[in-house]
Design a protein around this motif. Structure first.
Motif, PDB file in Angstrom:
ATOM      1  N   ASP A 128      -7.872  66.455 -20.527  1.00 54.58           N
ATOM      2  CA  ASP A 128      -6.684  65.809 -21.074  1.00 54.58           C
ATOM      3  C   ASP A 128      -6.998  64.455 -21.705  1.00 54.58           C
ATOM      4  N   ARG A 129      -8.104  63.840 -21.327  1.00 61.60           N
ATOM      5  CA  ARG A 129      -8.493  62.561 -21.923  1.00 61.60           C
ATOM      6  C   ARG A 129      -8.765  62.698 -23.430  1.00 61.60           C
ATOM      7  N   LEU A 130      -9.130  63.885 -23.867  1.00 60.94           N
ATOM      8  CA  LEU A 130      -9.427  64.095 -25.286  1.00 60.94           C
ATOM      9  C   LEU A 130      -8.192  63.895 -26.160  1.00 60.94           C
ATOM     10  N   GLU A 131      -7.016  63.955 -25.553  1.00 63.93           N
ATOM     11  CA  GLU A 131      -5.777  63.780 -26.311  1.00 63.93           C
ATOM     12  C   GLU A 131      -5.616  62.355 -26.832  1.00 63.93           C
ATOM     13  N   TYR A 132      -6.375  61.411 -26.277  1.00 63.60           N
ATOM     14  CA  TYR A 132      -6.307  60.021 -26.736  1.00 63.60           C
ATOM     15  C   TYR A 132      -7.026  59.815 -28.066  1.00 63.60           C
ATOM     16  N   TYR A 133      -7.856  60.781 -28.458  1.00 65.10           N
ATOM     17  CA  TYR A 133      -8.724  60.600 -29.618  1.00 65.10           C
ATOM     18  C   TYR A 133      -8.182  61.311 -30.852  1.00 65.10           C
ATOM     19  N   SER A 134      -8.758  60.940 -31.990  1.00 60.91           N
ATOM     20  CA  SER A 134      -8.454  61.661 -33.220  1.00 60.91           C
ATOM     21  C   SER A 134      -8.958  63.091 -33.089  1.00 60.91           C
ATOM     22  N   GLU A 135      -8.431  63.971 -33.909  1.00 63.08           N
ATOM     23  CA  GLU A 135      -8.878  65.373 -33.856  1.00 63.08           C
ATOM     24  C   GLU A 135     -10.376  65.507 -34.114  1.00 63.08           C
ATOM     25  N   PRO A 136     -10.944  64.784 -35.110  1.00 62.10           N
ATOM     26  CA  PRO A 136     -12.397  64.905 -35.313  1.00 62.10           C
ATOM     27  C   PRO A 136     -13.219  64.459 -34.104  1.00 62.10           C
ATOM     28  N   GLU A 137     -12.790  63.377 -33.424  1.00 67.46           N
ATOM     29  CA  GLU A 137     -13.543  62.896 -32.263  1.00 67.46           C
ATOM     30  C   GLU A 137     -13.405  63.862 -31.086  1.00 67.46           C
ATOM     31  N   ALA A 138     -12.197  64.372 -30.862  1.00 66.97           N
ATOM     32  CA  ALA A 138     -11.994  65.336 -29.772  1.00 66.97           C
ATOM     33  C   ALA A 138     -12.813  66.598 -30.025  1.00 66.97           C
ATOM     34  N   ASP A 139     -12.843  67.051 -31.270  1.00 65.01           N
ATOM     35  CA  ASP A 139     -13.645  68.235 -31.611  1.00 65.01           C
ATOM     36  C   ASP A 139     -15.124  67.960 -31.386  1.00 65.01           C
ATOM     37  N   PHE A 140     -15.562  66.757 -31.745  1.00 67.44           N
ATOM     38  CA  PHE A 140     -16.967  66.402 -31.542  1.00 67.44           C
ATOM     39  C   PHE A 140     -17.319  66.432 -30.052  1.00 67.44           C
ATOM     40  N   GLY A 141     -16.417  65.945 -29.203  1.00 68.28           N
ATOM     41  CA  GLY A 141     -16.660  65.991 -27.768  1.00 68.28           C
ATOM     42  C   GLY A 141     -16.842  67.413 -27.273  1.00 68.28           C
TER      43      GLY A 141
END
Length: 313
Positions: free
Chosen positions: A224-237
């Motif tokens: 759920d922490r990935l929701e804090y990021y932009s879509e490109p950054e969350a995808d990179f994670g």
């Protein structure tokens, strides 16, 4: 070696470049390496326990520094100056996360990690920081439990984060209770590290087994922490988690020089909306290529279902 997707082979080849010529390890140390604690006595002591705050960058980096220093003698047979210590990948990755702004509070609710605020703070809301916690706490406490750190298992404890404390183990006993399988894998790595008969490839296998297990344990917990990021950054994670399994399968050597060179191919900042590889203007051609390759690898991986993220993590 297990089968690798063609995209994974290209990716590993692309980022598995050795430095050429003379080099000085000290020039490539992670940020604030020299300023970070290098022995247990550098941390405060309460009731006979060394208290380490892993939510302060130098204190978490100090855990890695002690770990690398305490294991140096076991890698002397492979190369001088501790360069072939395969635990170097852990502090170098942590340094990359710090340098690229991935340890700051992505929600923006606090000044944790920001240059204009508490720049040494590691945010508990950072996906990268939370995942990295288990690649610092578990290998460090596993080493303490193995005996190679020179102190007993009840002589060190980690400070909890300001919130979500129940998601984190803080000492050897609680980590063994919460993550028995992964702590066992770290124990196996340290056991083989102390055997003179263990080969470099053997140690890489046991290290990567423990490394990937550490992240799989908690991927869903912090997704759920990935929701804090932009879509490109969350995808990179997410892409990065898939790539790690392929690096593990290829037994990528996490030595000082190899990881230092490897990280030149990784994004030098947090990705923002609109970033699309290979067209990110302030990234190098290699960074754009690797970022695109990571994403394609994830898509191929998911499409084939052989190691799909949902089932694997």
């Amino acid at each position: 070696m297990a089968f690798l997707h063609p995209w994974a082979c290209v990716l590993v080849s692309c980022i598995s470049v050795s430095l050429v010529g003379e080099f000085n390890l000290s020039d490539l140390y992670p940020p604030l390496w020299n300023e970070s604690p290098g022995q247990f006595s550098d941390y405060r002591v309460e009731n006979g326990k060394h208290i380490i705050d892993p939510w302060v960058y130098p204190e978490r980096m100090g855990m890695y520094k002690i770990l690398v220093n305490k294991t140096a003698s076991y890698f002397e047979k492979f190369a001088p100056d501790n360069e072939q210590n395969i635990l170097w990948g852990l502090p170098l990755q942590h340094g990359w996360q710090y340098t690229t702004g991935r340890l700051v509070d992505p929600s923006g609710r606090t000044d944790c990690g920001y240059e204009t605020g508490d720049h040494l703070c590691i945010s508990v809301d950072s996906w990268w920081a939370d995942m990295n916690y288990f690649l610092s706490a578990l290998p460090f406490l596993g080493a303490v439990d193995s005996g190679i750190m020179g102190i007993s298992s009840d002589q060190v404890t980690l400070s909890p984060p300001p919130k979500d404390q129940t998601k984190f183990c803080l000492d050897v006993s609680s980590c063994q209770s919460s993550f028995p399988q992964t702590m066992s894998k770290w124990n196996t790595f340290y056991k083989h590290l102390q055997l003179t008969s263990s080969s470099f490839d053997d140690l890489l296998k046991y290290l990567w087994d423990a490394h990937t297990s550490s992240l799989k344990d908690v991927y869903k917990v912090f997704e759920d922490r990935l929701e804090y990021y932009s879509e490109p950054e969350a995808d990179f994670g997410r892409d990065w988690c898939v790539a790690l399994d392929y690096l593990a399968t290829s037994r990528f050597p996490t030595t000082f020089i190899r990881v230092s060179e490897f990280q030149k191919a990784l994004p030098p900042r947090v990705l923002v909306s609109g970033d699309k590889a290979p067209f990110i203007s302030n990234f190098t051609a290699l960074q754009n290529t690797v970022l695109l390759g990571l994403n394609l690898l994830h898509k191929v991986d998911s499409a084939t279902g052989e190691n799909a993220l949902a089932s694997r993590w």
